[in-house]
Write a protein that holds these residues in place. Structure first.
Motif, mmCIF file in Angstrom:
data_model
loop_
_atom_site.group_PDB
_atom_site.id
_atom_site.type_symbol
_atom_site.label_atom_id
_atom_site.label_comp_id
_atom_site.label_asym_id
_atom_site.label_seq_id
_atom_site.Cartn_x
_atom_site.Cartn_y
_atom_site.Cartn_z
ATOM 1 N N GLY A 176 0.999 -1.528 -0.333
ATOM 2 C CA GLY A 176 0.122 0.214 0.008
ATOM 3 C C GLY A 176 0.586 1.027 0.151
ATOM 4 N N ALA A 177 2.489 1.111 0.502
ATOM 5 C CA ALA A 177 2.617 2.125 0.561
ATOM 6 C C ALA A 177 4.157 2.693 -1.150
ATOM 7 C CB ALA A 177 3.557 2.479 1.621
ATOM 8 N N ASN A 206 -0.760 10.220 -6.658
ATOM 9 C CA ASN A 206 1.096 9.756 -6.297
ATOM 10 C C ASN A 206 1.882 10.582 -7.808
ATOM 11 O OD1 ASN A 206 -0.092 7.749 -4.267
ATOM 12 N ND2 ASN A 206 2.188 6.788 -4.711
ATOM 13 N N VAL A 241 4.440 12.723 -4.072
ATOM 14 C CA VAL A 241 3.895 12.122 -2.916
ATOM 15 C C VAL A 241 4.083 12.601 -1.716
ATOM 16 C CG1 VAL A 241 3.534 9.899 -2.017
ATOM 17 C CG2 VAL A 241 5.021 9.674 -4.132
ATOM 18 N N ASP A 287 6.871 7.533 -3.494
ATOM 19 C CA ASP A 287 6.004 6.404 -2.083
ATOM 20 C C ASP A 287 6.571 6.532 -1.657
ATOM 21 O OD1 ASP A 287 3.035 5.764 -1.479
ATOM 22 O OD2 ASP A 287 3.533 4.535 -3.006
ATOM 23 N N THR A 291 6.310 7.637 3.185
ATOM 24 C CA THR A 291 5.211 7.038 4.638
ATOM 25 C C THR A 291 6.827 7.111 5.498
ATOM 26 O OG1 THR A 291 3.838 5.766 3.145
ATOM 27 C CG2 THR A 291 4.545 4.247 5.291
HETATM 28 MG MG MG Z 1 2.031 6.097 0.044
#
Ligand code: MG
Ligand code: ADP
Length: 348
Positions: A176-177, A206, A241, A287, A291
């Motif tokens: 997911g990240a 993104n 991102v 991305d 996170t």
């Molecule tokens: Mg992300």
């Protein structure tokens, strides 16, 4: 020169100018844009310059095929996906994986290392534990956190000879990240191979600019409703991102817990970070780093950003006198913030 010849040559000059003007108008790079919804309602937008309508239609057909294919590999929630098969591996067994899956695992390993372990796609058991605790309305006790933590750790994901296996039972992966960023990279490469010299991709928030020239991206204001911007950044060839804990969280006992987990202690992050925006590098890098910065917090986060070539960041941290915006020095000249945010900037 007689009169009719003069008229003729004037007519010729006018005609030449008309043709030139027509050629200039025709060669003006056209901007074409399309959005589709491959990931359960998440918009995927493509902007390409210099394509005819026919070329762009063909581009988009190829993009959709590629995105749907990758989505069918990397989405752990999708029935029959390659990742669902990996996550369903029997204890001790291994599974042959596609080159795309090998690639996302290799990139994840790279960013796990570069982020000092803050980015870790094996956090799934902890994510599920905290989600469950939210449903139950009570905090998980230490033994449940410890049990989940024993199934977390990217070093326990082993790939050899095109096969993957987990070193512990109960492990699983969640991309997911990183997946949206990687999919953006793949689509940019596909479009460039097809001859698109310049464009922008927005894979569910993104951003990625590719090819010649710079593009301006808006940045969500983390304190305001969706669509309200705190500013914008100009990007040439690179990702944009933002990761934030302001949108998704679980509520337990009236308190909010972030959807981002610190793999190092098994707890939802609670370090004052409100949002992290990464600019530059690849989509996958931006991305996963965004996170990771939410996990690392502003001190370790700033050190990690400084250690990375080609990546800049803006970190929004809450404080007693209101939020502070940490902006890496390289970014300052390409960033425009609203007045209220600009007053809160500190460079690093
Ligand atoms: Mg992300
Ligand atoms: P978004 O989905 O809005 O891009 P993020 O980029 O912040 O959100 O990614 C959050 C997702 O990443 C979570 O929903 C979860 O699936 C996963 N995740 C949570 N903590 C971590 C972590 N420490 N490392 C890697 N992935 C994580």
């Amino acid at each position: 020169m007689n009169r009719s010849l003069k008229v003729l040559s004037v007519a010729a000059i006018v005609a030449i100018f008309a043709i030139l003007a027509l050629l200039i108008v025709r060669s003006e790079p056209s901007r074409r844009e399309a959005t589709f919804f491959p990931m359960g309602g998440i918009p995927f937008k493509v902007v390409a310059y210099g394509r005819s309508a026919v070329e762009f239609d063909a581009d988009m057909a190829a993009v959709k095929r590629r995105v749907e294919d990758l989505e069918q590999r990397f989405n752990r929630f999708k029935e029959g996906s390659e990742l669902a098969a990996v996550n369903g591996l029997d204890p001790g067994s291994s599974l042959e994986i596609s080159s795309d899956m090998q690639r996302i695992i290799a990139l994840s390993r790279e960013w796990h290392g570069a982020s000092l372990g803050a980015f870790d796609p094996t956090v799934t058991p902890l994510i599920e534990l905290w989600r469950e605790s939210g449903r139950e309305g009570r905090l998980p006790d230490a033994s449940r956190i410890a049990a989940a933590r024993s199934m977390v750790g990217f070093d326990k994901v082993r790939v050899r000879g095109g096969k993957v296996r987990f070193a512990r039972d109960g492990m699983s992966l969640d991309f997911g990240a990183i997946a949206k960023g990687l999919i953006a990279d793949e689509v940019a490469n596909l479009l460039m191979r097809r001859g698109v010299a310049r464009g922008v991709i927005d894979a569910g928030g993104n951003g990625l600019a590719f090819g010649a020239g710079s593009f301006r991206f808006g940045i969500q204001d983390p304190m305001k409703e969706r669509g309200m911007l705190m500013g914008a950044v100009d990007v040439t060839m690179g990702g944009v991102v933002t990761s934030g804990s302001y949108e998704r969280f679980v509520k337990i006992g009236g308190r909010r817990y972030s959807h981002i987990i610190d793999p190092r202690d098994g707890m939802p992050v609670e370090n004052g970070m409100i949002a992290a925006t990464v600019v530059g590098g690849t989509g996958a890098g931006a991305d996963s780093l965004a996170t990771a910065l939410m996990v690392l917090g502003k001190d370790e986060g700033r050190r990690v950003v400084k250690s990375l070539e080609g990546y800049d960041a803006m970190l929004v941290e809450g404080g007693p006198l209101g939020p502070v915006v940490w902006v890496s020095a390289n970014l300052a000249s390409r960033l425009v913030l609203t007045k209220e945010w600009a007053e809160r900037v500190r460079l690093f």
